[in-house]
Design an enzyme around this catalytic site. Structure first.
Site: not given
Length: 345
Positions: A106, A180, A310
């Site tokens: 991420h 997210h 996602e």
């Protein structure tokens, strides 16, 4: 229809962030922070008209300053995992920050969810929105190229929220941005194992050590990963081993068509969420690493208390040439559109 917007400020280490609260006339509210371009709350009515937040969140926006779960985060520059934090581009090897064991996750140690974004209200005829902007310098978290990114969050009258992400670079790089948020359509009354989920995918990407894809596009048929027909999340979760944290193949090639990826429903409240995106994959994560340490409004967020859907390029795509490419070159524009639409049944 009447739309409303309220704006206030919060502060961290001398830096100011804006908190935007968007409302439409149909009972939907969306709270967005310019810190991290974070979507901190989504309030939608149930079948009786009762309005409740359906995103895992903190007691106050300041809680996101120390977030470690990626609640409501804009994940970037690269959402999901890159094996060993390494990739090559045009024969040049790059080493990214590693923050998930030996892997990059991420965007790294200080990803986009930990940055202060510039923000402005979007004046629209039939909707209300906020536009966020962030300039990521060459070398940030190990990524090549100066990257200019904008994200527009727009609340519509029909109780849908559209998120449009765009980016441009001055050097060839990789980009994979997503939202997210952890959804719980019960309004936090129970965990998500009883939610019904349908994912419109015939294949998924199996994972090996560190949840890195093996490179295979495997059929979901005959596996606990088959959500082509609506199933409760908990019905086969034990057969997965550690729970769901897998990418589903919506398209085998990347195009710009907006495609329905998934539907999530909660029978008790009558809430349903429909997810559309133009990216080739969607990561379904069943909140396996929630540990109960975060308590918000008296509710402990224990394992499986929220789930993420996602939209994305596939995990580890820079190291998997058979996957759709996340490469972005100068002169081209990265664009990702996500729509979360809410209804009752």
């Amino acid at each position: 229809m009447e739309f409303e917007i309220d704006v206030r400020a919060i502060e961290k280490d001398g830096n100011e962030a804006k908190v935007y609260l968007l409302k439409n006339g149909n009972g939907m509210e969306v709270e967005i922070l310019s810190y991290g371009a974070i979507l901190s709350r989504i309030v939608v009515p149930d079948r009786e008209g009762k309005k409740e937040n359906i995103l895992l969140t903190y007691e106050s926006p300041e809680g996101f300053f120390t977030d470690r779960y990626f609640f409501g985060a804009t994940a970037g520059r690269y959402a999901n995992r890159i094996a060993n934090g390494k990739f090559e581009l045009d024969g040049v090897a790059y080493q990214l920050a590693t923050n998930n064991g030996e892997n990059h996750l991420h965007g790294g140690v200080e990803g986009f969810n930990r940055k202060f974004w510039e923000s402005e209200v979007l004046e629209l005829d039939d909707a209300i929105g906020v536009k966020m902007s962030y300039f990521s310098e060459d070398g940030e978290e190990g990524y090549p190229g100066n990257l200019s990114t904008t994200i527009s969050f727009v609340l519509h009258a029909d109780n849908s929220l559209s998120i449009t992400m765009e980016a441009e670079t001055d050097q060839s790089t990789i980009v994979n941005l997503t939202h997210h948020g952890y959804f719980n359509l019960s309004g936090m009354k129970e965990n998500i194992l009883g939610h019904e989920l349908q994912i419109f995918a015939d294949h998924y990407t199996p994972v090996g050590a560190g949840l890195i894809p093996t490179g295979e596009l495997a059929p979901v048929e005959g596996t606990p990963f088959d959500f082509r027909k609506a199933m409760t999340v908990g019905s086969r979760i034990a057969a997965t081993g550690g729970g769901y944290d897998h990418n589903y193949v919506i398209k085998k090639i990347h195009d710009r068509d907006l495609t329905k990826m998934a539907e999530l429903s909660h029978a008790g409240t009558g809430r349903r969420m429909l997810l559309h995106s133009d990216k080739p994959g969607v990561q379904f994560y069943s909140g396996n690493f929630l540990d109960g340490k975060q308590v918000t409004q008296g509710v402990a967020y224990t394992k499986n208390y929220g789930l993420c859907l996602e939209p994305q390029f596939f995990p580890d795509s820079p190291n998997q040439p058979q996957f759709p490419s996340a490469r972005l070159d100068p002169g081209d524009k990265y664009r990702h559109r996500i729509v979360y639409a809410f209804e009752v049944f």
